[in-house]
Design a protein around this motif. Structure first.
Motif, PDB file in Angstrom:
ATOM      1  N   ALA A 168       0.822  -1.210   0.000  1.00 23.99           N
ATOM      2  CA  ALA A 168       0.000   0.000   0.000  1.00 23.99           C
ATOM      3  C   ALA A 168       0.855   1.258   0.000  1.00 23.99           C
ATOM      4  O   ALA A 168       0.497   2.277  -0.616  1.00 23.99           O
ATOM      5  CB  ALA A 168      -0.928  -0.002   1.209  1.00 23.99           C
ATOM      6  N   ALA A 169       1.991   1.203   0.683  1.00 22.72           N
ATOM      7  CA  ALA A 169       2.846   2.385   0.780  1.00 22.72           C
ATOM      8  C   ALA A 169       3.343   2.842  -0.580  1.00 22.72           C
ATOM      9  O   ALA A 169       3.541   4.043  -0.801  1.00 22.72           O
ATOM     10  CB  ALA A 169       4.028   2.098   1.704  1.00 22.72           C
ATOM     11  N   ARG A 170       3.540   1.926  -1.513  1.00 18.33           N
ATOM     12  CA  ARG A 170       4.025   2.332  -2.837  1.00 18.33           C
ATOM     13  C   ARG A 170       2.974   3.185  -3.563  1.00 18.33           C
ATOM     14  O   ARG A 170       3.319   4.160  -4.227  1.00 18.33           O
ATOM     15  CB  ARG A 170       4.414   1.103  -3.673  1.00 18.33           C
ATOM     16  CG  ARG A 170       5.713   0.471  -3.194  1.00 18.33           C
ATOM     17  CD  ARG A 170       6.203  -0.635  -4.109  1.00 18.33           C
ATOM     18  NE  ARG A 170       7.535  -1.062  -3.696  1.00 18.33           N
ATOM     19  CZ  ARG A 170       8.670  -0.527  -4.122  1.00 18.33           C
ATOM     20  NH1 ARG A 170       8.638   0.461  -5.008  1.00 18.33           N
ATOM     21  NH2 ARG A 170       9.835  -0.965  -3.698  1.00 18.33           N
ATOM     22  N   TYR A 171       1.726   2.809  -3.444  1.00 20.85           N
ATOM     23  CA  TYR A 171       0.670   3.636  -4.026  1.00 20.85           C
ATOM     24  C   TYR A 171       0.578   4.976  -3.306  1.00 20.85           C
ATOM     25  O   TYR A 171       0.495   6.041  -3.929  1.00 20.85           O
ATOM     26  CB  TYR A 171      -0.665   2.886  -3.958  1.00 20.85           C
ATOM     27  CG  TYR A 171      -1.880   3.773  -4.058  1.00 20.85           C
ATOM     28  CD1 TYR A 171      -2.120   4.546  -5.202  1.00 20.85           C
ATOM     29  CD2 TYR A 171      -2.793   3.863  -3.002  1.00 20.85           C
ATOM     30  CE1 TYR A 171      -3.234   5.374  -5.286  1.00 20.85           C
ATOM     31  CE2 TYR A 171      -3.907   4.672  -3.083  1.00 20.85           C
ATOM     32  CZ  TYR A 171      -4.125   5.437  -4.223  1.00 20.85           C
ATOM     33  OH  TYR A 171      -5.218   6.258  -4.310  1.00 20.85           O
ATOM     34  N   LEU A 172       0.618   4.951  -1.991  1.00 19.49           N
ATOM     35  CA  LEU A 172       0.500   6.187  -1.222  1.00 19.49           C
ATOM     36  C   LEU A 172       1.710   7.097  -1.428  1.00 19.49           C
ATOM     37  O   LEU A 172       1.588   8.320  -1.351  1.00 19.49           O
ATOM     38  CB  LEU A 172       0.295   5.853   0.256  1.00 19.49           C
ATOM     39  CG  LEU A 172      -1.054   5.181   0.551  1.00 19.49           C
ATOM     40  CD1 LEU A 172      -1.080   4.622   1.974  1.00 19.49           C
ATOM     41  CD2 LEU A 172      -2.211   6.141   0.325  1.00 19.49           C
ATOM     42  N   ASP A 173       2.877   6.524  -1.698  1.00 15.53           N
ATOM     43  CA  ASP A 173       4.042   7.336  -2.075  1.00 15.53           C
ATOM     44  C   ASP A 173       3.753   8.127  -3.348  1.00 15.53           C
ATOM     45  O   ASP A 173       4.125   9.296  -3.471  1.00 15.53           O
ATOM     46  CB  ASP A 173       5.266   6.450  -2.300  1.00 15.53           C
ATOM     47  CG  ASP A 173       5.940   6.020  -1.006  1.00 15.53           C
ATOM     48  OD1 ASP A 173       5.672   6.629   0.043  1.00 15.53           O
ATOM     49  OD2 ASP A 173       6.734   5.065  -1.052  1.00 15.53           O
ATOM     50  N   ALA A 174       3.108   7.458  -4.313  1.00 13.11           N
ATOM     51  CA  ALA A 174       2.770   8.129  -5.574  1.00 13.11           C
ATOM     52  C   ALA A 174       1.767   9.245  -5.339  1.00 13.11           C
ATOM     53  O   ALA A 174       1.875  10.331  -5.927  1.00 13.11           O
ATOM     54  CB  ALA A 174       2.214   7.108  -6.576  1.00 13.11           C
ATOM     55  N   VAL A 175       0.780   9.006  -4.478  1.00 16.02           N
ATOM     56  CA  VAL A 175      -0.201  10.037  -4.133  1.00 16.02           C
ATOM     57  C   VAL A 175       0.495  11.234  -3.495  1.00 16.02           C
ATOM     58  O   VAL A 175       0.237  12.391  -3.842  1.00 16.02           O
ATOM     59  CB  VAL A 175      -1.273   9.475  -3.172  1.00 16.02           C
ATOM     60  CG1 VAL A 175      -2.164  10.587  -2.648  1.00 16.02           C
ATOM     61  CG2 VAL A 175      -2.118   8.411  -3.876  1.00 16.02           C
ATOM     62  N   GLU A 176       1.398  10.962  -2.575  1.00 13.56           N
ATOM     63  CA  GLU A 176       2.098  12.038  -1.880  1.00 13.56           C
ATOM     64  C   GLU A 176       2.975  12.830  -2.839  1.00 13.56           C
ATOM     65  O   GLU A 176       3.035  14.067  -2.766  1.00 13.56           O
ATOM     66  CB  GLU A 176       2.940  11.462  -0.748  1.00 13.56           C
ATOM     67  CG  GLU A 176       3.630  12.517   0.091  1.00 13.56           C
ATOM     68  CD  GLU A 176       4.321  11.934   1.305  1.00 13.56           C
ATOM     69  OE1 GLU A 176       5.461  12.345   1.579  1.00 13.56           O
ATOM     70  OE2 GLU A 176       3.730  11.066   1.973  1.00 13.56           O
ATOM     71  N   ALA A 177       3.658  12.132  -3.746  1.00 19.03           N
ATOM     72  CA  ALA A 177       4.500  12.827  -4.719  1.00 19.03           C
ATOM     73  C   ALA A 177       3.664  13.782  -5.563  1.00 19.03           C
ATOM     74  O   ALA A 177       4.040  14.947  -5.769  1.00 19.03           O
ATOM     75  CB  ALA A 177       5.217  11.809  -5.604  1.00 19.03           C
ATOM     76  N   ALA A 178       2.537  13.301  -6.079  1.00 22.23           N
ATOM     77  CA  ALA A 178       1.676  14.149  -6.912  1.00 22.23           C
ATOM     78  C   ALA A 178       1.134  15.335  -6.112  1.00 22.23           C
ATOM     79  O   ALA A 178       1.059  16.458  -6.626  1.00 22.23           O
ATOM     80  CB  ALA A 178       0.531  13.319  -7.490  1.00 22.23           C
TER      81      ALA A 178
END
Length: 225
Positions: A66-76
């Motif tokens: 899940a953290a990999r998806y949430l990392d992408a959300v945070e980056a955007a």
């Protein structure tokens, strides 16, 4: 400390629920987020049962995943570019003519074919295990992903009143299969595990994987209307 080190399954659910309450309904990231939230809740339910052989290990894997998806959300959200595999979903999240089902499956393509194998490897390193040790539970997680994917397809496919839209959509989505994605993800696990003692080569292969997966996700987001 990275998100993947700090995250728990409950925290992942909380973050996705917070996103659901703030993102517009038609936003492409919101569509995938709703789908993935269903998956993560389902995994959390199964962790308290006898579904997984190693619930503690699968809790770690699910959190890292899940953290990999949430990392992408945070980056955007911070104005940074997500990893290449995630860029199509975030760049095209409001593009006219893209059906919600395309967003759901493009996100799933990225998350299964890129994030899942890397998360398996990260979890093996954290727990001192080998991919073969988690293989049975890996397939159980994949079964949950497939269950939700089938439900979402049924919910979001255009009805018989829109045959032209359905035909165009099915043509685009025909490039992707969850069964092939699952097989490819495990092959990636095995290949990258063999490269673990040559980090530069492993990183190069992982970088190419991210770009290749991103290309498929972009194809899945071809406008159909």
């Amino acid at each position: 400390m990275t998100i993947s080190e700090a995250l728990t399954v409950d925290q992942a659910v909380d973050r996705m629920e917070a996103l659901r309450s703030t993102l517009p309904t038609g936003d492409g990231v919101a569509v995938f987020n709703r789908m993935y939230l269903r998956v993560t809740r389902l995994v959390r339910e199964r962790l308290g049962e006898t579904y997984f052989a190693d619930p503690a290990g699968m809790s770690e894997l699910d959190a890292v995943f899940a953290a990999r998806y949430l990392d992408a959300v945070e980056a955007a959200s911070d104005g940074r570019r997500p990893a290449p595999c995630w860029r199509p979903l975030f760049e095209l999240r409001n593009r006219p003519g893209i059906h919600p089902l395309q967003y759901a499956l493009a996100g799933m393509n990225t998350h299964i074919e890129h994030d899942l194998p890397l998360s398996v490897l990260d979890t093996c390193r954290l727990l001192g295990s080998r991919p073969e040790d988690v293989r049975a539970d890996y397939h159980r997680i994949n079964d949950l992903l497939a269950q939700v994917e089938a439900e979402v397809r049924e919910e979001l496919l255009p009805g018989p009143q829109a045959p032209a839209a359905a035909e165009a959509l099915l043509h685009v989505l025909g490039v992707w299969s969850i069964d092939r994605a699952r097989e490819a993800a495990w092959a990636t696990v095995e290949a990258l595990w063999e490269l673990r003692h040559t980090p530069a080569v492993e990183d190069a292969v992982a970088g190419t994987l991210s770009r290749t997966v991103g290309m498929v996700s972009r194809a899945l987001l071809t406008p159909v209307e």
